[in-house]
Write a protein that holds these residues in place. Structure first.
Motif, short mmCIF file in Angstrom:
data_model
loop_
_atom_site.label_atom_id
_atom_site.label_comp_id
_atom_site.label_asym_id
_atom_site.label_seq_id
_atom_site.Cartn_x
_atom_site.Cartn_y
_atom_site.Cartn_z
N THR A 133 -49.07 -8.60 18.52
CA THR A 133 -48.28 -7.38 18.73
C THR A 133 -49.00 -6.11 18.28
O THR A 133 -48.88 -5.07 18.93
N VAL A 134 -49.75 -6.16 17.19
CA VAL A 134 -50.41 -4.96 16.67
C VAL A 134 -51.82 -4.82 17.24
O VAL A 134 -52.24 -3.73 17.62
N PHE A 135 -52.54 -5.94 17.32
CA PHE A 135 -53.94 -5.88 17.75
C PHE A 135 -54.14 -6.32 19.20
O PHE A 135 -55.25 -6.37 19.69
N TYR A 136 -53.05 -6.65 19.88
CA TYR A 136 -53.05 -6.99 21.31
C TYR A 136 -54.02 -8.11 21.67
O TYR A 136 -54.72 -8.05 22.68
N LYS A 137 -54.06 -9.15 20.85
CA LYS A 137 -54.87 -10.33 21.13
C LYS A 137 -54.04 -11.28 21.99
O LYS A 137 -52.81 -11.31 21.91
N SER A 138 -54.72 -12.08 22.80
CA SER A 138 -54.01 -13.10 23.57
C SER A 138 -53.53 -14.18 22.59
O SER A 138 -54.01 -14.27 21.46
N ALA A 181 -45.63 -6.56 7.55
CA ALA A 181 -45.74 -7.65 6.59
C ALA A 181 -44.83 -7.41 5.39
O ALA A 181 -44.12 -8.33 4.95
N ARG A 182 -44.82 -6.20 4.87
CA ARG A 182 -43.98 -5.90 3.71
C ARG A 182 -42.50 -6.00 4.06
O ARG A 182 -41.70 -6.49 3.27
N GLU A 185 -56.49 -16.35 21.52
CA GLU A 185 -57.40 -15.65 20.62
C GLU A 185 -56.76 -15.43 19.25
O GLU A 185 -57.43 -15.56 18.22
N ALA A 186 -55.47 -15.12 19.22
CA ALA A 186 -54.76 -14.92 17.96
C ALA A 186 -54.74 -16.21 17.15
O ALA A 186 -54.95 -16.19 15.93
N GLU A 187 -54.51 -17.32 17.80
CA GLU A 187 -54.49 -18.60 17.09
C GLU A 187 -55.87 -18.96 16.56
O GLU A 187 -56.01 -19.44 15.43
N THR A 188 -56.90 -18.70 17.35
CA THR A 188 -58.27 -18.96 16.91
C THR A 188 -58.62 -18.10 15.69
O THR A 188 -59.19 -18.60 14.71
N THR A 207 -48.34 -15.75 3.30
CA THR A 207 -48.10 -15.34 4.69
C THR A 207 -48.22 -16.55 5.61
O THR A 207 -49.20 -17.28 5.56
N THR A 208 -47.21 -16.73 6.44
CA THR A 208 -47.21 -17.89 7.34
C THR A 208 -48.19 -17.69 8.49
O THR A 208 -48.50 -16.56 8.88
N MET A 209 -48.65 -18.80 9.02
CA MET A 209 -49.58 -18.76 10.14
C MET A 209 -48.92 -18.12 11.37
O MET A 209 -49.56 -17.37 12.10
N ASP A 210 -47.66 -18.43 11.58
CA ASP A 210 -46.93 -17.86 12.72
C ASP A 210 -46.84 -16.33 12.62
O ASP A 210 -46.95 -15.63 13.62
N PHE A 211 -46.64 -15.84 11.40
CA PHE A 211 -46.56 -14.39 11.22
C PHE A 211 -47.90 -13.73 11.50
O PHE A 211 -47.95 -12.67 12.14
N VAL A 212 -48.99 -14.35 11.07
CA VAL A 212 -50.33 -13.82 11.33
C VAL A 212 -50.58 -13.76 12.84
O VAL A 212 -51.07 -12.76 13.36
N VAL A 213 -50.21 -14.81 13.55
CA VAL A 213 -50.37 -14.83 15.02
C VAL A 213 -49.54 -13.71 15.64
O VAL A 213 -50.00 -13.01 16.55
N MET A 214 -48.32 -13.52 15.15
CA MET A 214 -47.45 -12.46 15.67
C MET A 214 -48.09 -11.08 15.45
O MET A 214 -48.10 -10.24 16.36
N ILE A 215 -48.65 -10.84 14.27
CA ILE A 215 -49.32 -9.57 13.98
C ILE A 215 -50.51 -9.37 14.92
O ILE A 215 -50.71 -8.28 15.47
#
Length: 100
Positions: A43-48, A86-87, A51-54, A32-40
Motif C-alpha cells: 500500500t505505501v511502496f506499491y510493490k506487487s 505501524a504506530r 515482490e512484497a512477500e519476497t 510486527t507481523t509478516m502480514d502487516f509488513v506485506v500490507m505496508i
C-alpha cells in the motif's frame, strides 16, 4: 534610416542534474507481523504481492532489506506514512533513510 541592433540575446546553458537518491530500508523486529509488513509494502511502496512477500522474507531472514530508491522528499513521505500506520496498529516497525 539605418536600423541598429541594440541588444544581443545571450543564451545561458543550464545544466540539470538528477536529484540524489536515497534508499529506504525496512528493519526486522519481533513484534510486527509478516502480514502487516506485506500490507505496508503493497500500500505505501506499491510493490506487487509477490515482490512484497519476497522482501518481507528477506527482512525476516537478513534483518533488513532495501525497499526502494527515492528522492529525499518522497523517501521521507513514505517512511512517515508507513511509520504512522505501524504506530496506529501498535507495531514498532522501523524504517530508515540513507544516501544511495
Amino acid at each position: 534610416m539605418d536600423q541598429v541592433e541594440t541588444g544581443i540575446k545571450q543564451r545561458d546553458r543550464v545544466r540539470l542534474k538528477e536529484p540524489q537518491k536515497f534508499k529506504v530500508v525496512i528493519h526486522n523486529d519481533d513484534m510486527t507481523t509478516m502480514d502487516f509488513v506485506v500490507m505496508i509494502l503493497t500500500t505505501v511502496f506499491y510493490k506487487s504481492a509477490q515482490e512484497a512477500e519476497t522482501l518481507m522474507l528477506r527482512v525476516h531472514k537478513a534483518g533488513s532489506a532495501i525497499v526502494g530508491l527515492y528522492t529525499l522528499d518522497i523517501a521521507k513521505s513514505k517512511v512517515s506514512k508507513a511509520t504512522r500506520l505501524a504506530r496506529e496498529s501498535g507495531f514498532p516497525l522501523r524504517l530508515t533513510i540513507s544516501p544511495a
